[in-house]
Write a protein that holds these residues in place. Structure first.
Motif, PDB file in Angstrom:
ATOM      1  N   ASP A   1       0.824  -1.214   0.000  1.00 51.75           N
ATOM      2  CA  ASP A   1       0.000   0.000   0.000  1.00 51.75           C
ATOM      3  C   ASP A   1       0.849   1.251   0.000  1.00 51.75           C
ATOM      4  OD1 ASP A   1      -2.719  -0.905   0.077  1.00 51.75           O
ATOM      5  OD2 ASP A   1      -2.139  -1.867   1.953  1.00 51.75           O
TER       6      ASP A   1
ATOM      7  N   PHE B   1       2.345   1.797  -3.271  1.00 56.62           N
ATOM      8  CA  PHE B   1       1.333   2.292  -4.210  1.00 56.62           C
ATOM      9  C   PHE B   1       1.215   3.816  -4.108  1.00 56.62           C
ATOM     10  CE2 PHE B   1      -2.995   3.428  -5.365  1.00 56.62           C
ATOM     11  CZ  PHE B   1      -3.221   2.690  -6.522  1.00 56.62           C
ATOM     12  N   LYS B   2       1.111   4.299  -2.872  1.00 52.10           N
ATOM     13  CA  LYS B   2       0.938   5.736  -2.679  1.00 52.10           C
ATOM     14  C   LYS B   2       2.169   6.517  -3.121  1.00 52.10           C
ATOM     15  CE  LYS B   2      -1.873   5.094   1.390  1.00 52.10           C
ATOM     16  NZ  LYS B   2      -1.919   5.328   2.830  1.00 52.10           N
ATOM     17  N   VAL B   3       3.335   6.042  -2.673  1.00 49.49           N
ATOM     18  CA  VAL B   3       4.559   6.761  -3.023  1.00 49.49           C
ATOM     19  C   VAL B   3       4.712   6.803  -4.540  1.00 49.49           C
ATOM     20  CG1 VAL B   3       7.057   6.759  -2.851  1.00 49.49           C
ATOM     21  CG2 VAL B   3       5.680   6.222  -0.848  1.00 49.49           C
TER      22      VAL B   3
ATOM     23  N   GLN C   1       2.343   6.634  -6.838  1.00 50.89           N
ATOM     24  CA  GLN C   1       1.394   7.610  -7.388  1.00 50.89           C
ATOM     25  C   GLN C   1       1.985   9.015  -7.356  1.00 50.89           C
ATOM     26  OE1 GLN C   1      -2.362   7.437  -5.305  1.00 50.89           O
ATOM     27  NE2 GLN C   1      -3.336   6.451  -7.060  1.00 50.89           N
ATOM     28  N   ASP C   2       2.574   9.338  -6.192  1.00 47.78           N
ATOM     29  CA  ASP C   2       3.097  10.694  -6.057  1.00 47.78           C
ATOM     30  C   ASP C   2       4.355  10.921  -6.898  1.00 47.78           C
ATOM     31  OD1 ASP C   2       1.003  11.326  -4.476  1.00 47.78           O
ATOM     32  OD2 ASP C   2       2.046  10.982  -2.587  1.00 47.78           O
TER      33      ASP C   2
ATOM     34  N   THR D   1       3.134  11.728 -10.250  1.00 47.54           N
ATOM     35  CA  THR D   1       2.651  13.102 -10.346  1.00 47.54           C
ATOM     36  C   THR D   1       3.820  14.074 -10.507  1.00 47.54           C
ATOM     37  OG1 THR D   1       0.847  12.535  -8.871  1.00 47.54           O
ATOM     38  CG2 THR D   1       1.311  14.880  -9.152  1.00 47.54           C
ATOM     39  N   ARG D   2       4.878  13.748  -9.768  1.00 46.80           N
ATOM     40  CA  ARG D   2       5.974  14.685  -9.654  1.00 46.80           C
ATOM     41  C   ARG D   2       6.889  14.638 -10.869  1.00 46.80           C
ATOM     42  NH1 ARG D   2       9.758  13.642  -4.646  1.00 46.80           N
ATOM     43  NH2 ARG D   2      11.428  15.071  -5.236  1.00 46.80           N
TER      44      ARG D   2
ATOM     45  N   GLY E   1       3.033  -3.145  -5.668  1.00 45.27           N
ATOM     46  CA  GLY E   1       2.244  -1.927  -5.444  1.00 45.27           C
ATOM     47  C   GLY E   1       2.561  -0.868  -6.479  1.00 45.27           C
TER      48      GLY E   1
ATOM     49  N   ARG F   1       0.892  -1.535  -9.851  1.00 52.71           N
ATOM     50  CA  ARG F   1      -0.519  -1.181  -9.864  1.00 52.71           C
ATOM     51  C   ARG F   1      -0.712   0.323 -10.081  1.00 52.71           C
ATOM     52  NH1 ARG F   1      -4.971  -4.725  -9.077  1.00 52.71           N
ATOM     53  NH2 ARG F   1      -4.026  -6.774  -9.110  1.00 52.71           N
TER      54      ARG F   1
ATOM     55  N   GLN G   1      -2.417   2.148 -13.266  1.00 50.74           N
ATOM     56  CA  GLN G   1      -3.566   3.025 -13.089  1.00 50.74           C
ATOM     57  C   GLN G   1      -3.346   4.349 -13.811  1.00 50.74           C
ATOM     58  OE1 GLN G   1      -3.956   4.986  -9.436  1.00 50.74           O
ATOM     59  NE2 GLN G   1      -6.165   5.307  -9.621  1.00 50.74           N
TER      60      GLN G   1
ATOM     61  N   ASP H   1       2.664  20.784  -9.296  1.00 52.75           N
ATOM     62  CA  ASP H   1       1.827  19.641  -9.650  1.00 52.75           C
ATOM     63  C   ASP H   1       0.820  19.313  -8.571  1.00 52.75           C
ATOM     64  OD1 ASP H   1       2.935  19.123 -12.124  1.00 52.75           O
ATOM     65  OD2 ASP H   1       4.642  18.077 -11.225  1.00 52.75           O
TER      66      ASP H   1
ATOM     67  N   ARG I   1      -7.827  -2.733  -5.466  1.00 57.13           N
ATOM     68  CA  ARG I   1      -6.653  -1.891  -5.696  1.00 57.13           C
ATOM     69  C   ARG I   1      -5.411  -2.717  -5.899  1.00 57.13           C
ATOM     70  NH1 ARG I   1      -4.788   3.106  -2.001  1.00 57.13           N
ATOM     71  NH2 ARG I   1      -2.981   2.062  -1.161  1.00 57.13           N
ATOM     72  N   LEU I   2      -5.100  -3.585  -4.964  1.00 59.09           N
ATOM     73  CA  LEU I   2      -3.917  -4.413  -5.124  1.00 59.09           C
ATOM     74  C   LEU I   2      -4.283  -5.852  -5.442  1.00 59.09           C
ATOM     75  CD1 LEU I   2      -1.736  -3.128  -2.175  1.00 59.09           C
ATOM     76  CD2 LEU I   2      -1.631  -2.484  -4.566  1.00 59.09           C
TER      77      LEU I   2
ATOM     78  N   ASN J   1       5.664  13.543  -0.230  1.00 55.73           N
ATOM     79  CA  ASN J   1       6.126  12.722  -1.354  1.00 55.73           C
ATOM     80  C   ASN J   1       6.467  13.562  -2.571  1.00 55.73           C
ATOM     81  OD1 ASN J   1       6.005  10.257  -0.124  1.00 55.73           O
ATOM     82  ND2 ASN J   1       3.913   9.826  -0.777  1.00 55.73           N
ATOM     83  N   LEU J   2       5.806  14.713  -2.691  1.00 55.35           N
ATOM     84  CA  LEU J   2       6.016  15.525  -3.885  1.00 55.35           C
ATOM     85  C   LEU J   2       7.248  16.419  -3.785  1.00 55.35           C
ATOM     86  CD1 LEU J   2       2.413  16.644  -4.870  1.00 55.35           C
ATOM     87  CD2 LEU J   2       3.803  14.799  -5.781  1.00 55.35           C
TER      88      LEU J   2
END
Ligand SMILES: Nc1ncnc2c1ncn2[C@@H]1O[C@H](COP(=O)(O)OP(=O)(O)OP(=O)(O)O)[C@@H](O)[C@H]1O
Ligand SMILES: Nc1ncnc2c1ncn2[C@@H]1O[C@H](COP(=O)(O)OP(=O)(O)OP(=O)(O)O)[C@@H](O)[C@H]1O
Ligand SMILES: [Mg+2]
Ligand SMILES: [Mg+2]
Lengths: 343, 506, 295, 343
Positions: free
Chosen positions: C175, C178-180, C182-183, C186-187, C204, C207, C211, D53, D262-263, D314-315
Motif C-alpha cells: 500500500d 502504491f501511494k509513493v 502515485q506521487d 505526479t511529480r 504496489g 498497480r 492506473q 503539480d 486496488r492491489l 512525497n512531492l
C-alpha cells in the motif's frame, strides 16, 4: 407488613442494612480487583502444565527481567491514565533516548577519557531527556489544551523520525569497551535477582507510594475523576498534568537506561508498539481509560501477565506460530472479562 | 490558613454594584448590599434570580464583570476560590462538587491535604473527616468512595467539606434540597453553633419554613437585582414569597382530587424486595391518583423504585395496567408508559453539555424521528415546555449547564413528562424550585392526574406530600410501615412512622 | 549420536518475504525431522528485536537447545543475546544479517545484499543504455536497507547520465509503495525505470503505474524473486518486468539443513557461506520458481 | 443560532475557575471548529507553493481516492468515539476481511461458474463480515462490560493472526479473471470522479445524516456525553453500543471492498496502523477521546488533511526522507492547536 424490631432506632437499622450492602459490593469489588492476579495464577498453572521448565527459577527470572522495561514505563503510564490522559509516544521516545544516550556515550567515552563516567552521565542523560520530553507533552496538553492523543501521536512520529535521522536509517551501536562496562546494568544481578528486576521493584514501590501517599498522587486521581472539581478545590491542574507527563517521561528514561545495555543499539524499530503494551498493562491491571481509577499493583501484575503469555507461547509449539498473536488476544480479553464486575 | 481565619472575629461583606455578564446576557445588574458578621442571612429569590451567581462571585469562583466586593471594608479581588478561602469564605455548592472516585475523606480534604513530611497524614485526615461528618450527622466510613454514596449522603459530604475548612463566612446554596427534616434539623443545630462562634452564614433555600426558622434576616433578589431586606421575625412566609416573585401568590396547593376507586390500579407492586435496601414492599396506584412516599434519608425509597424499574436486582411481582411485567431497564419501563425522574439531577437527570431541546425530547425521540429528526418540531416542543414549566433561560439555545439549579430541575421534570407516560415516578420533583414555580408544578401534576396519569411522588418535603398526595406511604429501614390518608395525613403522624416512634399497626 | 535440539529464531511473517522465511523454516522442520529421528527443531518467530532477544533466552534456558539457527531482526541489537546463547554451549549459525561481533557466531549463512542493490542498478544502466531517469522505493530504515541502497547508488555514480530522481521509503509494504509511486508519477513526468527493493513494493508500484497509464516507464525491477514476479518473467507477460534478483528465503532452509546435518555428525560448518544473489531472467527463471511457497 | 447543534458544542469543564464570556467563546468556538479546514487550506497553499503539480486534478484525485479507505473507516470511528469508545482493531479487521473476501471469490468464481456473481457476493460478504466482527466487539463491550481498548486490542491481534494463518505468512491474491472484473470498483470513475471517492462521499453524507438527523445518532451523542443520564432517560444503551460497533464494522467492510481491487491481494501488512490514522482523523477533526463530541464533517476534513500531508511530503524532497514522519507530527500538533479554543 409487620415491623419486629420497634425498639431499635431507625438510623442504626438503616446503617446495618447499608453496611451489609456495602460489604457485599466491596467484596465483589475486591474479587474483581483480584481478576488480574487470578488470571496470572491460572496462566502460570497452564504454563507449568504445558512445559515443566516454565516454573524454573531461571525462566521466571527471565520473564521478570524482560518485563522490567514495559513494567517501568507502565508505572508511569498508570499515572497518566489515572489522570485521564494517554501517551502514545513512549515507544519512540525510548528509541530516541536510547539513540541519544548511545551517541553521547560513544562521544563522551573517548572525550572524557573515562568510560565509566561516560556511562554514568549517559544514564543520567536518559532520565533528564525523558523528563524533558514529558515536559513538552505536558505543556502542550495542559497549556496548549491539545488532546493528549494528538500531541503524543505527533511526537510518536517526531521522536522516531529524529532517531532514524541520527542513525542514518541504520542502527546506532554502543562502542565495545563501554558496552562491556555498561552490560552489568542489564545482565548483572544482586542477591541472585537481576538488576532490572530490582529497578522495576523500586520504581513500582516508589510509584505506589507517590500515588497513594502524597498530595500529588491524590491530585492526579482527583483530576482524572473530575477535572472541574479538582480545579474548584484549587488544585493547580496544569502543574499536576505537566508533572505527570514528566514522571512518565522519567520512567521511560529509566527503562531506556536498562534497555541500552541489553541490545547495545538503537534503531528505527526499537521500542515499536511499546505504547500499546504499556497501556494494555495498565488497563488489564484494572484502570479505566476515562481516568480516575487504576492501581500500581494492578499495573505491575498486568505487565507480568502480558509477558507470561508470550513466554508460555515461546515455550510450547502446540499451535501454529502464525496464531500466537491470536492466543495473546484471547487471553487478554479473557483476563479483562474476569474483572468486569468492577464497573 | 486556619489560624488566620480563626483570629478573625467574623467576616463582614459588602457588595458594591456587582454586575455579571455571561456573554451578551447580563444576569446581575448592579447588586449592592452589606452583611454584618455573626449573623445568619437568608438569601431568597426566584429560580434564576442570580443568587448562586452572586455567591460564586463572593467565594472567588467567578469574577464580577463590574463592581466590587468588600470584605471587612477592604475591596478584594479573588483570583481563585483559594484566595477567598484564606479569608475564611467557603461555599457549599448547589450542584455536587465531588470527585466520585475519591473517598469521602479524600474529598473533604481535597486541596487541603494534611501532610506529615512528604506524605499524606491519612490518620489525621480520617480523624478530621470523622469530626466534620459527626457535626453534620453523617455516619459512614470516611474511606468509602463517594461513587457509592446516595444523593443525600453526598450532600452531607459537601457540608462536611465546608465544616472542615473552619469557615468564618459559610455560604450554603440549597443544602437541604435533598435532606429530610431530621437531617435538616441537625444541620440547623450546626448553623446555630456556628453563629454562636461568630461565623457569618448565608443560607439560600426555597424552603421558606426553614428560612423562617433559622435566619436572622432575609435578603431578597429578583431578576438579578437586590429588592429588599428585613429582619426575619418581621416578615411572614407569605410576605417573603410575595417579595420574591413580586406579586401575590395564591393558594400553594390545588384542591385535593378524588380518585375513582373503581378503576383498576395503573401500577401494582407486590412484595418487591431490593436486596440490601428494601423488603417486601407492596402498594398500588390508580389512574388519577397521586401517591406520596415519605421517609428519612436512607429509608430506601429511591432504591425501591430503582429496583422496580430494573436498575437494581429485585424480586417480587409488578403489574402495570393489569399485566404482569418485569422491567430489565428503564427502556422497558418507558415502553409500558412508566417514566422516572431521578433525584440526582446532574448525575442521572440531565445532559448538562447538551442544549435544552435535545434534553427535553430525549425520552420521546421516536416522536420526532420520522425517520429524520425534525428540529423545528423539537423547538416548538421546547417553547411549549418553557411556557408550561416556567423555565427561565437567557436563550433557548444555551446548554443545560448554564441554567440555574431550579430551572434545570424544571427541565428535568419536563423531560420525564414529555413521553406522556401513564405512570410517572417523581423523585424529589421540586428540588431547588422556587415557591412560585413549585405552585405551578403542583398544579401541573394535578392537571395531569386529572387526565388519568398515575403519579408517585417521593419527597422529603412533608408539606408537599400533604398538599399534593391522596395517600402517602411511609418507609422506614427499607419497609413500608404505613400508608396514610385523610385525617392521618399530617406531619406528626408521618414523622412518627418514619422514625419508628409510633407503633405499627399490624 | 547425541540428539540435536535445534532452535530456529526468525522474524514473524509480517510481510511476504518473511512469509517465505517462515514457510521454508517450517518446510525444513518437516523434512528434516522426518529424516532424522535424533533431530528436534523448535521454531520461534518474533515481531521485533526485543521479542527475539526474549525468545533466544527462552530457547536457551527453557528449551535447552544445543544448536541455533538465527535470522536476526537487527544486527547490532541481537549480537549480545546471540552471544549469550553461544556462551551456554549451543552451536550458532547466523543467517542473512551478520552480527556486529562475529565471535558470537560459529557460522554465517547469508544472502548477498550488496549484489541485491548492485545487480538491479547494473541491469537498469545497461537497459537504458547509460542514460535515463530512475526512481527508487526503499524498505524500512535498517542497516540492510542502507546496504542495498548504497550498492545501488554506487553503480549509478559511475553512470552520471542515469539520474536517480528520488528515493523514498515504501516500508516493504504494497500500500505504501502504491501511494509513493502515485506521487512519484505526479511529480516526475519522465521516468524510465523503477527500482523497488522488494517484490511486495514492486507489486504496489506496478498497480499505480498501470492506473496512471504511464507509458514512459520501461523497466520495473523488484527484488528477492517472489513467485508471482518470477512467473511474470517466465511467461514474459509484462515487457517491463524482464528481470529480478534472487534473494530467496529458501536460504533459511539450507542453513537449517546444513547446520542440522553437520551437528548430527558432530561437524562444523564453514565460517561463512554466502548464497549469491544472481540475476533472474527468462533464461534461469524456472530454477527460482517455487509455486508452493507463499513468497 | 436557530438549530441547537449538539456535536459542535463545547464541553463545559464545569464553570471551572474564571470562565470567559459566552459570546466570545461561541465565536472562538466557531473559529476553532474551522481549525481543521483552515489547516487544510493552509496546507494546500503550501503544497502548491512547493510543487506546482500539487494542485492538478490528477493529484487531488489521487489523494482523495486514497483517502477514501481511511476516510470511510473514520466515519464509522467517529460514531464510536462520540459514543465514548474506541476501536484499535480496524486495520487488522480490514486485512482479515480482505483475505476472506479474496479466498471466497477465488473459490466462488469457479464454483459458481460466474465471476461476476462471485465478486458481488464477495462484496456483500465484506460488509456482512465487518458487521459481524463489530457485533462481537459490541457484545463484549456492552454486555461483557470489558473496556473497548482491551477488547479491540485483543481482536487486533486475533484478526491479523488469522489472516497470516490463512495466507501462510504470504499474500492472498485474487485470481486474474475476477481481478479484472473487480478492478473498476477501485480504478473506475463516474463523471470523472473515481468510484471510491463517490463511495466515500456517500458514506460521509449518510453518516452525517444518521448522526445528526436520527434518534439513533442523538442517542450515540447522549451516551458519550453521559452514559448514566442516557440510561435513566430510557435509552437502550447496550443496544446502541452494539449497533455503533456494528456500524463501524460495516464501514470497515465497505472500505475493504474498495480496497481489494486496488492491489488484488491481502497480506499481513495490509491495513497496518490504519486504526491510528482513522482515530487521528476523527480527533484532528475536532472530536474528544472522552466522547460526547465530534462531527462527520470534521472527520472527513481530518482524514483528507492527513493524507495531504504525506502527499506533499512525497512531492518534495526539501527535507531528509528520515524526517518525513517528524514533519507529519509537527503539522498534526499544529492543526490541533488551531482548534484548542474549543475545549
Ligand atoms: N455559566 C453560565 N452561562 C450563562 N448563563 C448563566 C451561567 N450561569 C448562570 N447563568 C444564568 O444566570 C442567571 C442566574 O443564575 P443563578 O444560578 O445565579 O440563579 P439562582 O438564583 O441561583 O437560581 P436557583 O434558585 O434556580 O438556583 C440564570 O438566568 C442563569 O441561566
Ligand atoms: N445518614 C446516614 N447514615 C447511615 N446510613 C444512611 C444514611 N443515609 C442513608 N443511609 C443508608 O442509605 C440506605 C437507603 O438510602 P436511599 O437513598 O434508599 O434512601 P431514600 O429513602 O431514597 O432517601 P432520599 O430521601 O434521599 O431519596 C439505607 O439503607 C441507609 O442505611
Ligand atoms: Mg442557584
Ligand atoms: Mg433517595
Amino acid at each position: 407488613m409487620s415491623q419486629p424490631d420497634i425498639n431499635t432506632s431507625t438510623t442504626s437499622v438503616g446503617k446495618a442494612g447499608r453496611r451489609s450492602a456495602n460489604a457485599k459490593s466491596s467484596l465483589s469489588e475486591r474479587l474483581a480487583s483480584l481478576g488480574p492476579v487470578l488470571g496470572l495464577i491460572l496462566l502460570c498453572a497452564v504454563g507449568t502444565a504445558l512445559n515443566s521448565d516454565f516454573a524454573t527459577v531461571d525462566n521466571l527470572t527471565n520473564v521478570l527481567t524482560r518485563t522490567a522495561f514495559i513494567g517501568i514505563i507502565a508505572v508511569g503510564m498508570c499515572f497518566v491514565i489515572i489522570l485521564g490522559g494517554i501517551d502514545l509516544s513512549v515507544g519512540s521516545m525510548a528509541a530516541l533516548i536510547a539513540g541519544c544516550v548511545i551517541m553521547f556515550i560513544n562521544w563522551a567515552g573517548p572525550a572524557l577519557g573515562s568510560p565509566l563516567l561516560a556511562v554514568l552521565l549517559g544514564a543520567a542523560l536518559a532520565v533528564v531527556l525523558g523528563a524533558a520530553f514529558g515536559l513538552i507533552h505536558g505543556v502542550l496538553i495542559a497549556k496548549g489544551r491539545i488532546e493528549p492523543f494528538i500531541v503524543t501521536l505527533g511526537t510518536l512520529g517526531i521522536f522516531r523520525a529524529y532517531l532514524t535521522y541520527f542513525a542514518d536509517g541504520g542502527a546506532l551501536t554502543l562502542a565495545n569497551d563501554t558496552a562491556d562496562l555498561y552490560a552489568p546494568v542489564y545482565y548483572g544481578s544482586w542477591l541472585g535477582v537481576p538488576v532490572p528486576v530490582w529497578v522495576f521493584l523500586m520504581v513500582a514501590l516508589v510509584g505506589a507510594l507517590i500515588l497513594n501517599k502524597t498530595a500529588y498522587g491524590r491530585y492526579v486521581q482527583a483530576i482524572g475523576s473530575n477535572e472541574a472539581v479538582a480545579r474548584y478545590a484549587a488544585v493547580d491542574v496544569d502543574r499536576i498534568k505537566i508533572l505527570t507527563y514528566m514522571l512518565l517521561g522519567a520512567c521511560v528514561g529509566i527503562a531506556t537506561l536498562l534497555y541500552v545495555p541489553r541490545l547495545g543499539s538503537a534503531s528505527p524499530t526499537t521500542g515499536l508498539l511499546w505504547e500499546l503494551e504499556a497501556i494494555a498493562s495498565v488497563i488489564v491491571g484494572g484502570a479505566a481509560l476515562k481516568g480516575g481509577q487504576g492501581s500500581i499493583t494492578g499495573t505491575v501484575v498486568g505487565a507480568i501477565l502480558l509477558s507470561v503469555i508470550s513466554n508460555i507461547l515461546n515455550l510450547t509449539s502446540i499451535i501454529s506460530v502464525y496464531l500466537n498473536a491470536a492466543v495473546q488476544g484471547f487471553v487478554i480479553i479473557a483476563v479483562a472479562y474476569l474483572q468486569k464486575g468492577r464497573r | 490558613m486556619t489560624d488566620t481565619a480563626q483570629s478573625l472575629a467574623g467576616v463582614s461583606v459588602a457588595f458594591d454594584g456587582i454586575v455579571k455578564r455571561f456573554g451578551p446576557v447580563e444576569v446581575l445588574h448592579g447588586v449592592s448590599f452589606a452583611l454584618e458578621p455573626g449573623r445568619v442571612y437568608g438569601l431568597l429569590g426566584e429560580n434564576g434570580a442570580g443568587k448562586s451567581t452572586l455567591m460564586k462571585i463572593l467565594a472567588g469562583y467567578e469574577a464580577p464583570s463590574a463592581g466590587s466586593v468588600l470584605i471587612n471594608g477592604e475591596p478584594v479581588s479573588f483570583r481563585t476560590s483559594r484566595d477567598a478561602e484564606t479569608l475564611g469564605i467557603v461555599l457549599i455548592h448547589q450542584e455536587f462538587n465531588l470527585a466520585e472516585d475519591l473517598t469521602v475523606a479524600g474529598n473533604i480534604f481535597l486541596g487541603h491535604e494534611k501532610k506529615r513530611g512528604w506524605f499524606l497524614n491519612e490518620a489525621a485526615m480520617r480523624e478530621g473527616a470523622l469530626a466534620a461528618m459527626r457535626q453534620v450527622g453523617l455516619d459512614i466510613d470516611p474511606a468509602t468512595p463517594v461513587r457509592r454514596l446516595i444523593v443525600a449522603e453526598k450532600q452531607l459530604v459537601e457540608i462536611a467539606k465546608a465544616v472542615a475548612r473552619r469557615a468564618r463566612l459559610l455560604i450554603m446554596d440549597e443544602p437541604t434540597a435533598t435532606l429530610t427534616p431530621s437531617e435538616a434539623a441537625r444541620l440547623f443545630a450546626l448553623i446555630a453553633r456556628m453563629r454562636a462562634d461568630g461565623v457569618t452564614v448565608i443560607y439560600i433555600s426555597h424552603k421558606l419554613d426553614e428560612v423562617e426558622r433559622i435566619t436572622d434576616e432575609v435578603i431578597v433578589m429578583r431578576d438579578g437585582r437586590f429588592v429588599g431586606r428585613a429582619p426575619t421575625h418581621t416578615v411572614t412566609r407569605h410576605a417573603m414569597a410575595t417579595m420574591m416573585v413580586g406579586r401575590e401568590i395564591a393558594d400553594q396547593f390545588p384542591p385535593r382530587l378524588t380518585v375513582d376507586e373503581t378503576r383498576a390500579p395503573a401500577l401494582g407492586v407486590r412484595k418487591v424486595s431490593v436486596p440490601g435496601w428494601a423488603y417486601e414492599a407492596s402498594f398500588e396506584v390508580r389512574p388519577g391518583e397521586i401517591l406520596g412516599f415519605a421517609g428519612l434519608v436512607g429509608a430506601g425509597r429511591t432504591e425501591l423504585f430503582e429496583g422496580i424499574l430494573g436498575l437494581r436486582p429485585a424480586s417480587g411481582t409488578i403489574e402495570l395496567q393489569g399485566r404482569a411485567v418485569k422491567f430489565r431497564s428503564l427502556r422497558d419501563a418507558a415502553k409500558y408508559g412508566l417514566t422516572y425522574l431521578s433525584e440526582d439531577r446532574k448525575g442521572k437527570g440531565l445532559h448538562v453539555d447538551f442544549p435544552l431541546g435535545p434534553n427535553l425530547t430525549l425520552m420521546a425521540l421516536e416522536r420526532y424521528a420520522k425517520p429524520w429528526l425534525d428540529p423545528s418540531a423539537e423547538r416548538r416542543a421546547l417553547e411549549g415546555a418553557v411556557d408550561e414549566f416556567g423555565i427561565r433561560a437567557g436563550s433557548l439555545s444555551v446548554k443545560a449547564s448554564s441554567l440555574s439549579g431550579g430551572n434545570q430541575q424544571k427541565l428535568a421534570l419536563a423531560k420525564v413528562l414529555h413521553p406522556e407516560p401513564k405512570v410517572v415516578v417523581l423523585d424529589e420533583p421540586t428540588r431547588g424550585v422556587d415557591v412560585g414555580a413549585k405552585r405551578e408544578i403542583y398544579f401541573l401534576i394535578h392537571r395531569l392526574a386529572q387526565q388519568g396519569l398515575a403519579v408517585i411522588v417521593i419527597s422529603s418535603e412533608l408539606i408537599e406530600l400533604i398538599g399534593l398526595a391522596n395517600r402517602v406511604a411511609v418507609m422506614r429501614a427499607g419497609r413500608i410501615v404505613a400508608t396514610l390518608s385523610g385525617e392521618e395525613l399530617n406531619e406528626e403522624t408521618m414523622i412518627a412512622y418514619a422514625t419508628g416512634t409510633r407503633h405499627v399497626a399490624a | 549420536a547425541e540428539t540435536v535440539n535445534l532452535g530456529v529464531s526468525i522474524p514473524a511473517a509480517t510481510h511476504s518475504f518473511m512469509g517465505g522465511i517462515n514457510y521454508w523454516a517450517n518446510q525444513a522442520k518437516k523434512n528434516l525431522e522426518a529424516q532424522h529421528k535424533d533431530l528436534k527443531i523448535t521454531i520461534r518467530t518474533a515481531a521485533n528485536a526485543t521479542e527475539q532477544a526474549n525468545q533466544l533466552q527462552d530457547l536457551s534456558t527453557v528449551n535447552k537447545i544445543n544448536a541455533l539457527v538465527v535470522f536476526p531482526f537487527e544486527s547490532a541489537a541481537l549480537t549480545k543475546p546471540v552471544a549469550n546463547v553461544k556462551a551456554k554451549g549451543a552451536y550458532v549459525t547466523v543467517v542473512d544479517r551478520g552480527l556486529t561481533d562475529t565471535s558470537a557466531q560459529d557460522a554465517y549463512v547469508a544472502g548477498d545484499n550488496t549484489a541485491f542493490g548492485r545487480i538491479p542498478a547494473e541491469y537498469i544502466v545497461k537497459k537504458l543504455n547509460g542514460k535515463g531517469n530512475v526512481v527508487a522505493l526503499r524498505g524500512i530504515p535498517t542497516t540492510l536497507d542502507n546496504e542495498r541502497m548504497d550498492a545501488f547508488t554506487a553503480v549509478l555514480k559511475a553512470h552520471p547520465d542515469v539520474k536517480l530522481l528520488d528515493a523514498k521509503y515504501g516500508n516493504w509494504n504494497r500500500d505504501d509503495a502504491f501511494k509513493v509511486t502515485q506521487d512519484f508519477l505526479t511529480r516526475f513526468k519522465e521516468i524510465d525505470a523503477f527500482w523497488a527493493a522488494d517484490d511486495d513494493m514492486a507489486f504496489g508500484a506496478m498497480r499505480a503505474i498501470n492506473q496512471a497509464g504511464r507509458k514512459d516507464i520501461k523497466l520495473i525491477f523488484g527484488g528477492a524473486g517472489a513467485k508471482d514476479m518470477v512467473k511474470v518473467i517466465l511467461d514474459g507477460s509484462d515487457p517491463r518486468i524482464e528481470a529480478n534478483v534472487s534473494y530467496s528465503p529458501k536460504f533459511i532452509y539450507d542453513a537449517i539443513k546444513l547446520t542440522a546435518e553437520a551437528r548430527l555428525k558432530g561437524e562444523k560448518l564453514p565460517p561463512t557461506t554466502i548464497i549469491p544473489s544472481v540475476l533472474i531472467d527468462k533464461g534461469n527463471a524456472k530454477d527460482f520458481y517455487y509455486p508452493d511457497s507463499p513468497f
